[in-house]
Design a protein around this motif. Structure first.
Motif, PDB file in Angstrom:
ATOM      1  N   THR A 177       3.158  -2.377   8.938  1.00  0.00           N
ATOM      2  CA  THR A 177       2.786  -2.250  10.349  1.00  0.00           C
ATOM      3  C   THR A 177       1.652  -3.214  10.697  1.00  0.00           C
ATOM      4  OG1 THR A 177       1.339  -0.384   9.785  1.00  0.00           O
ATOM      5  CG2 THR A 177       3.551   0.127  10.590  1.00  0.00           C
ATOM      6  N   GLU A 178       0.803  -3.484   9.739  1.00  0.00           N
ATOM      7  CA  GLU A 178      -0.297  -4.428   9.978  1.00  0.00           C
ATOM      8  C   GLU A 178       0.251  -5.823  10.271  1.00  0.00           C
ATOM      9  OE1 GLU A 178      -3.682  -6.293   7.148  1.00  0.00           O
ATOM     10  OE2 GLU A 178      -3.716  -4.109   7.313  1.00  0.00           O
ATOM     11  N   ARG A 216       0.851  -1.190   0.000  1.00  0.00           N
ATOM     12  CA  ARG A 216       0.000   0.000   0.000  1.00  0.00           C
ATOM     13  C   ARG A 216       0.884   1.236   0.000  1.00  0.00           C
ATOM     14  NH1 ARG A 216      -2.819  -2.323   5.103  1.00  0.00           N
ATOM     15  NH2 ARG A 216      -3.870  -4.155   4.238  1.00  0.00           N
ATOM     16  N   ALA A 217       0.365   2.313  -0.520  1.00  0.00           N
ATOM     17  CA  ALA A 217       1.155   3.534  -0.700  1.00  0.00           C
ATOM     18  C   ALA A 217       1.734   4.053   0.613  1.00  0.00           C
ATOM     19  CB  ALA A 217       0.295   4.618  -1.354  1.00  0.00           C
ATOM     20  N   ASP A 218       0.993   3.888   1.700  1.00  0.00           N
ATOM     21  CA  ASP A 218       1.449   4.436   2.982  1.00  0.00           C
ATOM     22  C   ASP A 218       2.278   3.443   3.800  1.00  0.00           C
ATOM     23  OD1 ASP A 218      -0.499   2.648   3.708  1.00  0.00           O
ATOM     24  OD2 ASP A 218      -1.699   4.081   4.876  1.00  0.00           O
ATOM     25  N   GLY A 219       2.522   2.256   3.257  1.00  0.00           N
ATOM     26  CA  GLY A 219       3.321   1.261   3.969  1.00  0.00           C
ATOM     27  C   GLY A 219       2.592   0.588   5.117  1.00  0.00           C
ATOM     28  N   SER A 220       1.288   0.821   5.245  1.00  0.00           N
ATOM     29  CA  SER A 220       0.540   0.285   6.385  1.00  0.00           C
ATOM     30  C   SER A 220       0.475  -1.238   6.382  1.00  0.00           C
ATOM     31  CB  SER A 220      -0.874   0.862   6.402  1.00  0.00           C
ATOM     32  OG  SER A 220      -1.571   0.529   5.208  1.00  0.00           O
ATOM     33  N   HIS A 221       0.739  -1.856   5.208  1.00  0.00           N
ATOM     34  CA  HIS A 221       0.728  -3.325   5.161  1.00  0.00           C
ATOM     35  C   HIS A 221       1.841  -3.906   6.025  1.00  0.00           C
ATOM     36  CE1 HIS A 221       3.502  -1.942   2.092  1.00  0.00           C
ATOM     37  NE2 HIS A 221       4.053  -3.156   2.031  1.00  0.00           N
TER      38      HIS A 221
END
Length: 269
Positions: A158-159, A151-156
């Motif tokens: 941290t998830e 994902r663009a925000d890198g949240s994958h």
């Protein structure tokens, strides 16, 4: 602390392409099969400890994890099993002991059933003899793996970190969490394949068919410890070793205790 011994890395051919494995130490061959979605990095802290006790330690990356080529579609546990005789052939080894942790325990079971002549003894570290209701729960819970796309925000990222730490209350070894999360992220987009195969496999039924000497190993802080304990009734003839505390990253957390338990049982049997 990281191990000083660096096992030698190599590749051999398998059903889905190249199989990445490593080998270090001299003595009785012991194959280590990792949990998912990680790689044989899970055993980084125990290579040397096992080699010191007289074992040739062999790690194998499951197809699609670590450095091993992956299948084009979701495989079965039976599909994964061929990697062990392929690696033993590459090393010129006739028979070996095999240890698997979580997913690795299920693959190790299938190896022992498909290729009984290649295995001496088997250690199941965190087996999974579950009910159909539990199977449905695990499949639903682990469905999150399918969504771990960039994902663009890198949240994958941290998830994935939060998913792993939430499953391990009290976890303190964040270096281990980091290595294993990175290994799982590197298996994108098919990091979910191995767990899909696990939950389609009846480990309890398969365990009833094992004919090799077997140790079931678990630690009380493992998220599936209570399930592993069912082995005592399912196969009272199997040996049982239980250690205290930890999480499902116990091999990272207590490498000496774990390696001593493994080596001690093998040396006594």
């Amino acid at each position: 602390p990281e191990t000083r011994m660096k096992p030698k890395k190599a590749y051999t051919d398998g059903r889905f392409g190249q199989i990445h494995y490593c080998s270090g130490g001299e003595g009785s061959p012991l194959v280590l099969m990792h949990q998912s979605p990680t790689s044989m990095t899970q055993f980084d802290r125990v290579w040397e400890l096992l080699a010191e006790q007289g074992f040739q330690v062999i790690g194998i990356d499951l197809p699609g994890y670590g450095g091993s080529d992956g299948p084009p579609e979701p495989p079965t546990i039976g599909d994964y099993a061929h990697i062990v005789p392929a690696v033993l052939d590459a090393l010129g080894i006739d028979k070996a002991d095999i240890l698997g942790h979580h997913t690795g325990a299920i693959v190790a079971t299938e190896v022992a059933l498909q290729y009984p002549e290649r295995i001496n003894r088997i250690i199941l570290n965190g087996p999974l003899p579950i009910s159909e209701e539990e199977r449905a729960f695990f499949k639903q819970h682990m469905a999150a793996e399918r969504e771990w796309n960039p994902r663009a925000d890198g949240s994958h990222l941290t998830e994935q970190w939060q998913f792993r730490t939430a499953a391990q209350p009290g976890v303190k070894d964040f270096e281990a969490v980091h290595r294993n999360v990175i290994a799982g992220a590197a298996a994108w987009p098919n990091a979910w394949y191995a767990h899909e195969a696990v939950f389609a496999y009846d480990h309890g039924e398969a365990m009833t068919k094992i004919t090799h000497p077997c140790l079931v190993l678990s630690n009380t802080g493992d998220s599936i410890h209570a399930i592993a304990e069912r082995s005592k009734e399912l196969r009272p003839d199997f040996d049982w070793i239980e250690t205290e505390g930890g999480t499902f990253d116990y091999i990272d957390e207590e490498p000496r205790i774990w390696a001593d338990a493994v080596a001690g049982w093998l040396q006594a049997n």
